[in-house]
Design a protein around this motif. Structure first.
Motif, mmCIF file in Angstrom:
data_model
loop_
_atom_site.group_PDB
_atom_site.id
_atom_site.type_symbol
_atom_site.label_atom_id
_atom_site.label_comp_id
_atom_site.label_asym_id
_atom_site.label_seq_id
_atom_site.Cartn_x
_atom_site.Cartn_y
_atom_site.Cartn_z
ATOM 1 N N SER A 10 0.852 -1.182 0.000
ATOM 2 C CA SER A 10 0.000 0.000 0.000
ATOM 3 C C SER A 10 0.890 1.234 0.000
ATOM 4 N N SER A 12 0.610 5.868 -0.323
ATOM 5 C CA SER A 12 -0.295 7.016 -0.304
ATOM 6 C C SER A 12 0.425 8.280 -0.734
ATOM 7 N N ALA A 20 1.091 8.351 -5.769
ATOM 8 C CA ALA A 20 1.045 7.284 -4.770
ATOM 9 C C ALA A 20 1.679 6.012 -5.315
ATOM 10 N N GLU A 55 -5.906 12.851 0.784
ATOM 11 C CA GLU A 55 -4.868 11.875 0.475
ATOM 12 C C GLU A 55 -5.433 10.768 -0.404
ATOM 13 N N ARG A 57 -4.851 6.822 -1.655
ATOM 14 C CA ARG A 57 -4.209 5.573 -1.230
ATOM 15 C C ARG A 57 -4.431 4.515 -2.301
ATOM 16 N N ASN A 59 -3.605 0.261 -3.229
ATOM 17 C CA ASN A 59 -3.083 -1.069 -2.939
ATOM 18 C C ASN A 59 -2.668 -1.629 -4.282
#
Length: 67
Positions: A10, A12, A20, A55, A57, A59
Motif C-alpha cells: 500500500s 499514499s 502514490a 490523500e 491511497r 493497494n
C-alpha cells in the motif's frame, strides 16, 4: 526459465493516484530488485468533513523476477 514473485503493498500521496503508485514503487525498489510492473487493484481517497480530498491511497501487486 524465469520465475516471478508478487508482493502486495500500500502507498499514499496527497498529490494524486499516480504519485502514490510512483512513491510506492520507488520505496519498494530500495529493497526489491528486478521489479517488472505493478497492478493497482484498489484506490481509495481520504477526505475531510467538507468532502475535500486530503490523500490518495492505492493497494498494488508488484511483480519482480527472482534470481
Amino acid at each position: 526459465m524465469q520465475v516471478a514473485k508478487i508482493i502486495e503493498l500500500s502507498a499514499s500521496s496527497p498529490n494524486g493516484i499516480e504519485d502514490a503508485v510512483q512513491s510506492g514503487l520507488k520505496k519498494a525498489s530500495e529493497s526489491v530488485k528486478g521489479i517488472q510492473g505493478a497492478w493497482v487493484n484498489d484506490i481509495k481517497c481520504v477526505t475531510d468533513s467538507g468532502g475535500t480530498i486530503k490523500e490518495w491511497r492505492v493497494n498494488m501487486r508488484v511483480t519482480f523476477v527472482v534470481d
